[in-house]
Design an enzyme around this catalytic site. Structure first.
Site, PDB file in Angstrom:
ATOM      1  CB  THR A   1      -8.414   2.005   2.391  1.00  0.00           C
ATOM      2  OG1 THR A   1      -8.811   3.267   2.191  1.00  0.00           O
ATOM      3  CG2 THR A   1      -8.336   1.405   1.084  1.00  0.00           C
ATOM      4  CG  LEU A   2      -4.122  -0.936   4.378  1.00  0.00           C
ATOM      5  CD1 LEU A   2      -3.689  -2.335   4.948  1.00  0.00           C
ATOM      6  CD2 LEU A   2      -4.518  -1.033   3.052  1.00  0.00           C
TER       7      LEU A   2
ATOM      8  CE  LYS B   1      -0.973  11.777   5.262  1.00  0.00           C
ATOM      9  NZ  LYS B   1      -2.431  12.438   4.617  1.00  0.00           N
TER      10      LYS B   1
ATOM     11  CG  ASP C   1      -5.101   9.521   5.766  1.00  0.00           C
ATOM     12  OD1 ASP C   1      -4.437  10.149   6.666  1.00  0.00           O
ATOM     13  OD2 ASP C   1      -6.172   9.829   5.509  1.00  0.00           O
TER      14      ASP C   1
ATOM     15  NE  ARG D   1      -2.877   8.031  -9.677  1.00  0.00           N
ATOM     16  CZ  ARG D   1      -3.389   7.888  -8.551  1.00  0.00           C
ATOM     17  NH1 ARG D   1      -2.737   7.457  -7.534  1.00  0.00           N
ATOM     18  NH2 ARG D   1      -4.828   8.210  -8.409  1.00  0.00           N
TER      19      ARG D   1
ATOM     20  CD  GLU E   1      -2.917   1.332   0.708  1.00  0.00           C
ATOM     21  OE1 GLU E   1      -2.320   1.640  -0.557  1.00  0.00           O
ATOM     22  OE2 GLU E   1      -3.884   1.396   0.923  1.00  0.00           O
ATOM     23  CG  ASP E   2      -1.012   5.101  -1.391  1.00  0.00           C
ATOM     24  OD1 ASP E   2      -1.594   4.224  -0.674  1.00  0.00           O
ATOM     25  OD2 ASP E   2      -1.363   5.757  -2.293  1.00  0.00           O
TER      26      ASP E   2
HETATM   27  P1  IMP Z   1      -7.431   5.682   4.694  1.00  0.00           P
HETATM   28  O1  IMP Z   1      -8.655   4.604   4.519  1.00  0.00           O
HETATM   29  O2  IMP Z   1      -8.022   6.865   5.174  1.00  0.00           O
HETATM   30  O3  IMP Z   1      -6.379   4.878   5.492  1.00  0.00           O
HETATM   31  O4  IMP Z   1      -6.735   6.021   3.130  1.00  0.00           O
HETATM   32  C1  IMP Z   1      -5.802   5.237   2.474  1.00  0.00           C
HETATM   33  C2  IMP Z   1      -5.889   5.884   1.262  1.00  0.00           C
HETATM   34  O5  IMP Z   1      -6.278   7.309   1.221  1.00  0.00           O
HETATM   35  C3  IMP Z   1      -4.576   5.501   0.714  1.00  0.00           C
HETATM   36  O6  IMP Z   1      -4.303   4.387   0.117  1.00  0.00           O
HETATM   37  C4  IMP Z   1      -4.439   6.817  -0.383  1.00  0.00           C
HETATM   38  O7  IMP Z   1      -4.914   6.429  -1.743  1.00  0.00           O
HETATM   39  C5  IMP Z   1      -5.262   8.003  -0.122  1.00  0.00           C
HETATM   40  N1  IMP Z   1      -4.528   8.777   0.926  1.00  0.00           N
HETATM   41  C6  IMP Z   1      -4.340   9.144   2.190  1.00  0.00           C
HETATM   42  N2  IMP Z   1      -3.601  10.045   2.536  1.00  0.00           N
HETATM   43  C7  IMP Z   1      -3.072  10.558   1.406  1.00  0.00           C
HETATM   44  C8  IMP Z   1      -2.013  11.797   1.173  1.00  0.00           C
HETATM   45  O8  IMP Z   1      -1.614  12.432   1.780  1.00  0.00           O
HETATM   46  N3  IMP Z   1      -2.085  11.940  -0.218  1.00  0.00           N
HETATM   47  C9  IMP Z   1      -2.523  11.159  -1.277  1.00  0.00           C
HETATM   48  N4  IMP Z   1      -3.527  10.154  -1.045  1.00  0.00           N
HETATM   49  C10 IMP Z   1      -3.723   9.666   0.435  1.00  0.00           C
HETATM   50 MG    MG Z   2      -4.199   3.883  -1.962  1.00  0.00          MG
END
Ligand code: IMP
Ligand code: MG
Length: 187
Positions: free
Chosen positions: A112-113, A136, A108, A170, A104-105
């Site tokens: 999602t994960l 983060k 946050d 990207r 995963e990139d």
């Molecule tokens: P989560 O479900 O909030 O953990 O979101 C994860 C997804 O949100 C990541 O896989 C990214 O695609 C996107 N994302 C979260 N933070 C950033 C950021 O700072 N820049 C770009 N994409 C982000």
């Molecule tokens: Mg992502």
């Protein structure tokens, strides 16, 4: 001058730091998965692409690659919506009995994960671990166990090296912090 510079506040992680850390992570994975048959990297599209391909170039342990598209963001939003949408899935038989490593990139909120992890666990992999380039921790809402982390970063919106700013940039070779004052204009 490239137009991204308007949106760039600072470079958080430069190309050399990324290259060094990705090589280090691959070395750790090679050690941890040594002798393991059926390693399958599951890349979460789209943000994980750069990290995946650079990681693969260093890995010596044999591995398959699968792709899943998941998003928890609205089209316009910079904030997670809390809803996870699966745009591309993997057939269950390519997960069952495999040693799965999610690539995963960024993690946050973790929403999602956590969702993707449960989906894959339901398909009974032999093991399931998570490898993220960026974390983060301050933003975490849904707890998710993370096995490998490239960099811990502060609560700032970042882009480049797979991560987008409204679907652009990207391709940048570094991780940059978005200048909050820059107003995005669309054509
Ligand atoms: P989560 O479900 O909030 O953990 O979101 C994860 C997804 O949100 C990541 O896989 C990214 O695609 C996107 N994302 C979260 N933070 C950033 C950021 O700072 N820049 C770009 N994409 C982000
Ligand atoms: Mg992502």
């Amino acid at each position: 001058m490239h137009d991204y510079q308007h949106f760039l506040q600072e470079i958080l992680i430069d190309q050399q730091q990324l290259a060094t850390r990705v090589a280090e992570l691959a070395a750790v994975l090679d050690r941890d998965y040594a002798g393991i048959k059926g390693l399958t990297l599951v890349c979460i599209l789209k943000g994980g692409i750069m990290f995946l391909t650079d990681l693969m170039r260093h890995l010596t342990v044999p591995h398959a690659v699968e792709f899943m598209a998941a998003s928890s963001y609205g089209v316009e939003a910079r904030e997670s919506t809390g809803h996870v949408k699966i745009g591309l899935d993997i057939p269950s038989e390519r997960i069952r009995g495999k040693h799965v490593l999610i690539v995963e990139d960024i993690i946050d909120s973790g929403t999602t994960l956590a969702y993707v992890r449960q989906m894959l666990l339901d398909r009974q992999p032999a093991s399931l671990k998570i490898c993220t380039l960026l974390n983060k921790p301050e933003r975490r809402e849904t707890p998710v166990p993370v096995d490998y982390i490239g960099f811990e970063i502060p609560n700032k919106f970042v882009f480049g090296y797979g991560l987008d700013l409204d679907e652009l940039y990207r391709n940048l070779p570094f991780i940059g912090v978005v200048n909050p004052g820059a107003i995005l204009t669309r054509e």
